[in-house]
Design a protein around this motif. Structure first.
Motif, PDB file in Angstrom:
ATOM      1  N   TRP A   1       1.014  -1.121   0.276  1.00  8.17           N
ATOM      2  CA  TRP A   1       0.128   0.388  -0.082  1.00  8.17           C
ATOM      3  C   TRP A   1       1.150   1.148   0.180  1.00  8.17           C
ATOM      4  CZ3 TRP A   1      -4.080   2.557  -1.669  1.00  8.17           C
ATOM      5  CH2 TRP A   1      -4.335   3.264  -1.207  1.00  8.17           C
ATOM      6  N   GLU A   2       2.061   1.227   0.431  1.00 10.52           N
ATOM      7  CA  GLU A   2       2.674   2.308   0.152  1.00 10.52           C
ATOM      8  C   GLU A   2       3.560   2.548  -0.517  1.00 10.52           C
ATOM      9  OE1 GLU A   2       5.399   2.657   4.236  1.00 10.52           O
ATOM     10  OE2 GLU A   2       4.009   2.739   5.346  1.00 10.52           O
ATOM     11  N   THR A   3       4.096   1.217  -1.652  1.00 10.39           N
ATOM     12  CA  THR A   3       4.441   2.377  -2.670  1.00 10.39           C
ATOM     13  C   THR A   3       3.175   1.901  -3.712  1.00 10.39           C
ATOM     14  OG1 THR A   3       6.186   0.073  -2.288  1.00 10.39           O
ATOM     15  CG2 THR A   3       5.125   0.236  -4.947  1.00 10.39           C
ATOM     16  N   THR A   4       2.085   2.018  -3.269  1.00 13.43           N
ATOM     17  CA  THR A   4       0.774   2.157  -3.925  1.00 13.43           C
ATOM     18  C   THR A   4       0.551   3.587  -3.654  1.00 13.43           C
ATOM     19  OG1 THR A   4      -0.092   0.247  -4.515  1.00 13.43           O
ATOM     20  CG2 THR A   4      -1.315   1.762  -4.749  1.00 13.43           C
ATOM     21  N   ARG A   5       0.251   3.839  -2.693  1.00 10.85           N
ATOM     22  CA  ARG A   5       0.145   5.141  -2.456  1.00 10.85           C
ATOM     23  C   ARG A   5       1.373   6.369  -3.341  1.00 10.85           C
ATOM     24  NH1 ARG A   5       0.944   6.397   4.168  1.00 10.85           N
ATOM     25  NH2 ARG A   5       2.978   6.037   3.417  1.00 10.85           N
ATOM     26  N   VAL A   6       2.927   5.680  -2.973  1.00 14.42           N
ATOM     27  CA  VAL A   6       3.362   7.293  -3.548  1.00 14.42           C
ATOM     28  C   VAL A   6       3.314   7.039  -5.244  1.00 14.42           C
ATOM     29  CG1 VAL A   6       6.168   7.189  -4.083  1.00 14.42           C
ATOM     30  CG2 VAL A   6       5.490   6.161  -2.012  1.00 14.42           C
ATOM     31  N   VAL A   7       3.301   5.848  -5.225  1.00 17.36           N
ATOM     32  CA  VAL A   7       2.927   5.969  -6.893  1.00 17.36           C
ATOM     33  C   VAL A   7       1.614   6.723  -7.529  1.00 17.36           C
ATOM     34  CG1 VAL A   7       2.575   4.551  -9.445  1.00 17.36           C
ATOM     35  CG2 VAL A   7       3.882   4.130  -7.532  1.00 17.36           C
ATOM     36  N   VAL A   8       0.474   6.514  -6.884  1.00 19.29           N
ATOM     37  CA  VAL A   8      -0.548   7.428  -7.198  1.00 19.29           C
ATOM     38  C   VAL A   8      -0.567   8.558  -6.880  1.00 19.29           C
ATOM     39  CG1 VAL A   8      -2.965   7.517  -6.049  1.00 19.29           C
ATOM     40  CG2 VAL A   8      -2.057   4.588  -7.300  1.00 19.29           C
ATOM     41  N   ASN A   9       0.580   9.436  -5.950  1.00 15.57           N
ATOM     42  CA  ASN A   9       0.030  10.822  -5.718  1.00 15.57           C
ATOM     43  C   ASN A   9       1.654  11.093  -5.817  1.00 15.57           C
ATOM     44  OD1 ASN A   9      -2.118  10.444  -3.536  1.00 15.57           O
ATOM     45  ND2 ASN A   9      -0.909   9.849  -1.809  1.00 15.57           N
ATOM     46  N   ALA A  10       2.469  10.673  -6.714  1.00 16.07           N
ATOM     47  CA  ALA A  10       2.880  11.242  -7.488  1.00 16.07           C
ATOM     48  C   ALA A  10       3.146  12.185  -8.288  1.00 16.07           C
ATOM     49  CB  ALA A  10       4.438   9.995  -7.811  1.00 16.07           C
ATOM     50  N   PRO A  11       2.359  13.213  -8.742  1.00 16.65           N
ATOM     51  CA  PRO A  11       2.313  13.835  -9.533  1.00 16.65           C
ATOM     52  C   PRO A  11       2.023  15.111  -8.710  1.00 16.65           C
ATOM     53  CG  PRO A  11       0.290  12.144 -10.802  1.00 16.65           C
ATOM     54  CD  PRO A  11       1.580  11.777  -9.568  1.00 16.65           C
ATOM     55  N   VAL A  12       1.210  14.476  -7.723  1.00  9.49           N
ATOM     56  CA  VAL A  12       0.746  16.301  -6.645  1.00  9.49           C
ATOM     57  C   VAL A  12       1.685  15.922  -5.661  1.00  9.49           C
ATOM     58  CG1 VAL A  12      -0.442  14.563  -5.365  1.00  9.49           C
ATOM     59  CG2 VAL A  12      -0.865  17.303  -4.914  1.00  9.49           C
ATOM     60  N   SER A  13       2.511  15.337  -5.413  1.00  9.97           N
ATOM     61  CA  SER A  13       3.403  15.437  -4.377  1.00  9.97           C
ATOM     62  C   SER A  13       4.669  15.697  -5.275  1.00  9.97           C
ATOM     63  CB  SER A  13       3.904  13.823  -4.060  1.00  9.97           C
ATOM     64  OG  SER A  13       2.654  13.136  -3.064  1.00  9.97           O
ATOM     65  N   GLY A  14       4.912  15.820  -6.579  1.00 11.39           N
ATOM     66  CA  GLY A  14       6.334  16.653  -7.318  1.00 11.39           C
ATOM     67  C   GLY A  14       6.008  17.749  -7.240  1.00 11.39           C
ATOM     68  N   ALA A  15       4.149  18.574  -7.844  1.00 10.55           N
ATOM     69  CA  ALA A  15       4.410  19.734  -7.514  1.00 10.55           C
ATOM     70  C   ALA A  15       4.807  19.883  -6.185  1.00 10.55           C
ATOM     71  CB  ALA A  15       3.114  19.904  -8.493  1.00 10.55           C
ATOM     72  N   ALA A  16       4.399  19.914  -5.448  1.00 14.15           N
ATOM     73  CA  ALA A  16       4.315  20.352  -4.013  1.00 14.15           C
ATOM     74  C   ALA A  16       5.961  20.498  -3.934  1.00 14.15           C
ATOM     75  CB  ALA A  16       4.133  19.578  -2.765  1.00 14.15           C
ATOM     76  N   LEU A  17       7.045  19.453  -4.461  1.00 15.22           N
ATOM     77  CA  LEU A  17       8.154  19.086  -3.755  1.00 15.22           C
ATOM     78  C   LEU A  17       8.947  20.127  -4.675  1.00 15.22           C
ATOM     79  CD1 LEU A  17      10.435  17.849  -2.559  1.00 15.22           C
ATOM     80  CD2 LEU A  17      10.245  16.112  -4.850  1.00 15.22           C
ATOM     81  N   LEU A  18       8.287  20.971  -6.145  1.00 14.95           N
ATOM     82  CA  LEU A  18       9.241  21.802  -6.531  1.00 14.95           C
ATOM     83  C   LEU A  18       8.712  22.943  -5.954  1.00 14.95           C
ATOM     84  CD1 LEU A  18       7.930  20.655 -10.375  1.00 14.95           C
ATOM     85  CD2 LEU A  18      10.693  20.899  -8.881  1.00 14.95           C
ATOM     86  N   TYR A  19       7.570  23.537  -5.216  1.00 17.70           N
ATOM     87  CA  TYR A  19       7.586  24.258  -4.582  1.00 17.70           C
ATOM     88  C   TYR A  19       8.017  24.908  -3.419  1.00 17.70           C
ATOM     89  CZ  TYR A  19       4.820  27.921  -2.020  1.00 17.70           C
ATOM     90  OH  TYR A  19       4.283  28.461  -1.123  1.00 17.70           O
ATOM     91  N   GLY A  20       8.182  23.409  -2.831  1.00 20.31           N
ATOM     92  CA  GLY A  20       9.132  23.983  -1.565  1.00 20.31           C
ATOM     93  C   GLY A  20      10.310  24.248  -2.202  1.00 20.31           C
ATOM     94  N   VAL A  21      10.931  23.255  -2.870  1.00 20.10           N
ATOM     95  CA  VAL A  21      11.802  23.451  -2.906  1.00 20.10           C
ATOM     96  C   VAL A  21      12.636  24.834  -3.475  1.00 20.10           C
ATOM     97  CG1 VAL A  21      14.381  22.480  -4.159  1.00 20.10           C
ATOM     98  CG2 VAL A  21      13.228  20.797  -3.856  1.00 20.10           C
ATOM     99  N   GLY A  22      11.983  25.091  -4.763  1.00 17.33           N
ATOM    100  CA  GLY A  22      11.862  26.426  -4.879  1.00 17.33           C
ATOM    101  C   GLY A  22      11.980  27.791  -4.293  1.00 17.33           C
ATOM    102  N   LYS A  23      11.368  27.288  -3.003  1.00 17.77           N
ATOM    103  CA  LYS A  23      11.178  28.215  -2.028  1.00 17.77           C
ATOM    104  C   LYS A  23      12.513  28.600  -0.949  1.00 17.77           C
ATOM    105  CE  LYS A  23       7.389  30.197  -0.100  1.00 17.77           C
ATOM    106  NZ  LYS A  23       7.613  31.705  -1.028  1.00 17.77           N
TER     107      LYS A  23
END
Length: 248
Positions: A50-72
């Motif tokens: 389930w943790e692996t599935t969660r990471v894969v399914v949430n990857a798009p929004v997680s990546g957008a949030a990560l780009l925002y956080g690293v950019g700031k």
């Protein structure tokens, strides 16, 4: 999902428009790019199914949030439950918000403290909610439902926060009753729904009593006699009597 629905619709003879194809392609490209960013830099370690599935399914929004956080200029910290925390100085909602499996926060806490561990478990449950609703309704399903619930049941009354654990999330546990605004809203929606059903039922009953005119059926032409059809054709095609041009 958009591509799959487009393919199914095309096979059934429903060709999507260029605008729809462009929107689906652009959305898929953004999600793939964000997911690739998160796959490269945002998740470490192995977890269960389930943790692996969660990471894969949430990857798009997680990546957008990560780009925002690293950019700031945020500090990236990897959690033990395959979640990622980005600590920022500003630009966060409340004390922090979970986006997929990335937690954007302005709270600087000790890594091994019990408070940090409980908060990480609380946010991991939000990540589960993101993944579950994304699988059933798309990546916008959970934020839309959360915002709707928050409008009627704010703060600690929010059902998603309650499911994630109020104490672990730092909320003060209220009474079991929902907020007054939420109760009034639910009662109002119930009254509107009942009134709509009653009005529709009355309209249907009124139409039956008044006997609305029915459209002519194809059988009507078949059951009519030939002479009747001939008279109809004659009347419809008859031309007015010709007048003499020399008469006054």
């Amino acid at each position: 999902m958009g591509f799959a629905l487009a393919i199914v619709g095309t096979l059934r003879g429903r060709v999507p428009s260029r605008l729809r194809r462009g929107v689906v392609a652009a959305g898929a490209a953004v999600q793939l790019a964000s997911g690739a960013v998160f796959a490269v830099a945002g998740s470490e370690g192995d977890g269960g199914l389930w943790e692996t599935t969660r990471v894969v399914v949430n990857a798009p929004v997680s990546g957008a949030a990560l780009l925002y956080g690293v950019g700031k200029g945020g500090e990236v910290h990897q959690g033990d439950n395959r979640t990622t925390a980005v600590v920022l100085d500003d630009g966060v909602i409340r004390a922090g918000t979970m986006f997929g499996t990335v937690f954007l926060t302005d709270q600087h806490m000790e890594a091994n403290s019990p408070r940090t561990h409980r908060l990480a478990e609380h946010e991991a449950r939000h990540a589960d909610q993101w993944a579950a609703f994304s699988l059933t309704g798309g990546p916008a399903a959970f934020p839309a439902l959360y915002a709707l619930d928050e409008a009627f049941f704010p703060g600690a009354f929010n059902h998603f926060e309650r499911q994630a654990g109020l104490n672990d999330g730092g909320y003060d546990t209220p009474s079991d009753c929902p907020s007054l605004a939420g109760r009034l809203t639910l009662v109002s929606l119930g009254l509107v729904a009942v009134s709509t059903l009653v009005a529709r039922r009355r309209q249907q009953n009124g139409n039956r009593r008044n006997g609305r005119p029915l459209a002519a059926s194809p059988e009507a032409g078949r059951n009519s006699s030939p002479s009747q059809n001939a008279r109809t054709v004659t009347c419809s095609t008859a031309s007015p009597p010709r007048r003499d041009r020399t008469s006054p």
